[in-house]
Scaffold this active site. Structure first.
Site, PDB file in Angstrom:
ATOM      1  CB  CYS A 123      23.876  69.943  75.852  1.00 30.43           C
ATOM      2  SG  CYS A 123      23.587  70.602  74.194  1.00 30.43           S
ATOM      3  CB  CYS A 126      22.083  74.302  72.863  1.00 27.52           C
ATOM      4  SG  CYS A 126      21.925  72.788  71.938  1.00 27.52           S
ATOM      5  CB  SER A 127      21.006  73.903  77.713  1.00 32.15           C
ATOM      6  OG  SER A 127      21.867  75.010  77.788  1.00 32.15           O
ATOM      7  CB  CYS A 128      20.290  68.996  74.106  1.00 29.07           C
ATOM      8  SG  CYS A 128      20.281  70.028  72.630  1.00 29.07           S
TER       9      CYS A 128
END
Lengths: 219, 104
Positions: A123, A126-128
């Site tokens: 991701c 972000c850090s999905c």
């Protein structure tokens, strides 16, 4: 560090109220500042009736209990049940729901590794991450280096995980977002043809479902 | 004029080796995640609203850690939605700090 309230001299009324005041920089450097802020947000949320202490505790317990087991359950079922695999690749969200695994508002897209194609997820924005399936993401998944480099030098990123792909294998990188999460269906390891589903689950690792490594070698 | 790249928009930028060390989550990491998740499921906020606030935290916070930027972003979002005020946050933090110091 004192506990006095400092003056927020900037205007909260106009424009976006988005940045925490510069005058609180010294607070943030205090040891334990973010832990204290977290507790303050939790207590204020409870006092204002936005959440209950029980609800917060139940979710902490959920995070504690949720590892990668649900992911392993999905993958091992797909390895042993061709009809399920077909449904999983066609509609990941619905196939996860069949196993009572919620996606909490996001869509799930499952991508299959084959002899010719390897998939890896990232991701960049972000850090999905498919948290309801794999738990909370590891630090490296959230790191700037992984997020920036995986889309333009994925083969060297995989090498850092000890994964070297043959030249003939295409590498596909999937960039997740807040509304769509990916899960890699790793290749079923050779030599497991007669293994039952429960035993196969033990070969399915977190890293294999992110795509930075193959499933565990049964040997 | 091309749009300026946001601080969160990292795809394709140069980067160093990836730190592969696994760290245990701290209790407050789970607490902040839980507080947000409960409010999200109750319809107080959406994941995209929090994401926007995360993208807009000051650069030193953005670079300072994942859950660090979450706490600042969640504070900003709750203030923006008038669920809480900054004065309430400051007062609550001061009270918690005083209680902890008294307990030591």
């Amino acid at each position: 560090m004192t506990g006095d309230t400092h003056d927020h001299g900037h205007d909260h009324g106009d424009g976006p109220v988005l940045t925490y005041a510069d005058d609180s920089v010294h607070d943030r450097n205090e040891t334990g500042h973010f832990e204290l802020l977290t507790d303050a947000l939790k207590e204020l949320s409870i006092e204002k009736g936005l959440v209950t202490a029980t609800e917060v505790r139940e979710y902490v317990e959920f995070f504690d209990s949720r590892g990668t087991e649900k992911g392993a359950e999905i993958i091992a079922k797909a390895w042993t049940d061709p009809a399920y695999k077909e449904r999983l690749l066609a509609d990941g969200t619905a196939a996860a729901a069949e196993l009572d695994i919620p996606m909490a508002g996001a869509e799930l897209v499952v991508v299959e590794n084959t002899d010719d194609v390897h998939n890896v997820i990232v991701c960049t924005l972000c850090s999905c991450y498919p948290r309801t399936i794999l738990g909370l993401p590891p630090d490296w998944y959230k790191s700037k280096s992984y997020r920036s480099r995986t889309v333009n030098e994925p083969r060297s990123v995989l090498k850092e995980f000890g994964t070297e792909l043959p030249d003939g294998v295409a590498l596909r990188v999937h960039d997740s977002n807040a509304d769509m999460r990916y899960l890699v269906l790793p290749k079923r390891p050779a030599g497991t043809e007669d293994w039952p589903e429960e035993r196969l689950r033990e070969l399915v690792t977190r890293d294999s479902m992110i795509g930075v490594a193959p499933a565990r070698d049964p040997a | 004029m091309p749009l300026e790249r946001g601080q969160h928009d990292l795809g394709g930028l140069p980067g160093g080796p990836i730190d592969l060390e696994e760290h245990e989550l701290l209790p407050w990491h789970k607490t902040i995640s839980a507080v947000f998740t409960v409010m999200r499921l109750k319809g107080e906020m959406t994941i995209d609203e929090l994401r926007r606030c995360i993208e807009d935290v000051p650069p030193d916070i953005y670079d300072g850690g994942y859950y660090e930027r979450w706490t600042i972003a969640l504070t900003d979002l709750m203030v923006e939605k008038r669920l809480i005020t900054r004065d309430e946050v400051d007062a609550k933090m001061a009270a918690l700090r005083a209680a902890r110091e008294a307990a030591e």
